[in-house]
Design a protein around this motif. Structure first.
Motif, PDB file in Angstrom:
ATOM      1  N   SER A  94       0.815  -1.210   0.000  1.00 41.05           N
ATOM      2  CA  SER A  94       0.000   0.000   0.000  1.00 41.05           C
ATOM      3  C   SER A  94       0.853   1.267   0.000  1.00 41.05           C
ATOM      4  O   SER A  94       0.374   2.333  -0.361  1.00 41.05           O
ATOM      5  N   ALA A  95       2.115   1.157   0.368  1.00 43.65           N
ATOM      6  CA  ALA A  95       2.980   2.342   0.409  1.00 43.65           C
ATOM      7  C   ALA A  95       3.486   2.729  -0.980  1.00 43.65           C
ATOM      8  O   ALA A  95       3.745   3.905  -1.236  1.00 43.65           O
ATOM      9  N   ASN A  96       3.654   1.765  -1.884  1.00 42.95           N
ATOM     10  CA  ASN A  96       4.223   2.093  -3.191  1.00 42.95           C
ATOM     11  C   ASN A  96       3.287   1.757  -4.357  1.00 42.95           C
ATOM     12  O   ASN A  96       3.736   1.578  -5.481  1.00 42.95           O
ATOM     13  N   LYS A 115       3.940  -6.925   9.320  1.00 42.71           N
ATOM     14  CA  LYS A 115       4.113  -5.649  10.004  1.00 42.71           C
ATOM     15  C   LYS A 115       4.968  -4.734   9.124  1.00 42.71           C
ATOM     16  O   LYS A 115       6.036  -5.136   8.669  1.00 42.71           O
ATOM     17  N   PRO A 116       4.509  -3.503   8.882  1.00 43.24           N
ATOM     18  CA  PRO A 116       5.316  -2.609   8.047  1.00 43.24           C
ATOM     19  C   PRO A 116       6.590  -2.189   8.771  1.00 43.24           C
ATOM     20  O   PRO A 116       6.660  -2.207   9.999  1.00 43.24           O
ATOM     21  N   THR A 117       7.580  -1.817   8.004  1.00 40.55           N
ATOM     22  CA  THR A 117       8.835  -1.385   8.603  1.00 40.55           C
ATOM     23  C   THR A 117       8.615  -0.054   9.317  1.00 40.55           C
ATOM     24  O   THR A 117       7.846   0.786   8.853  1.00 40.55           O
TER      25      THR A 117
END
Length: 95
Positions: A49-51, A63-65
């Motif tokens: 979802s971030a990129n 778990k996201p970084t």
């Protein structure tokens, strides 16, 4: 018991070379197509979802970084450990 080995003729060898070159060209084309497909699949696998435009619910349970690189200080909450400090004793007769 001596066996006689029959060797193929020059024409047979030339025809075999032509056939193998055709198979090699077809295999090379197939390899190029598969490499492009692997590259595409790896790019899709790396999306989250971030990129991409995917919603965060599609990220799964991973778990996201963390965004912050600061580590924990090791201190706990509350006053520091050690001997009791000095304080004003309560007055018995306030008034």
């Amino acid at each position: 018991m001596s066996q006689t080995v029959v060797l193929p003729s020059y024409e047979e060898l030339a025809a075999l070379v032509v056939e193998l070159r055709g198979e090699l060209a077809a295999a090379s084309e197939r390899i190029a197509v598969l490499e492009a497909e692997v590259t595409d699949l790896r790019a899709r696998l790396g999306q989250n979802s971030a990129n991409s435009s995917k919603p965060s619910s599609s990220d799964g349970l991973a778990k996201p970084t963390p965004k912050s690189l600061r580590g924990k200080s090791g201190r706990g909450p509350g006053r520091p450990k050690g001997p009791a400090g000095y304080h004003v004793a309560p007055d018995r007769d306030p008034g």
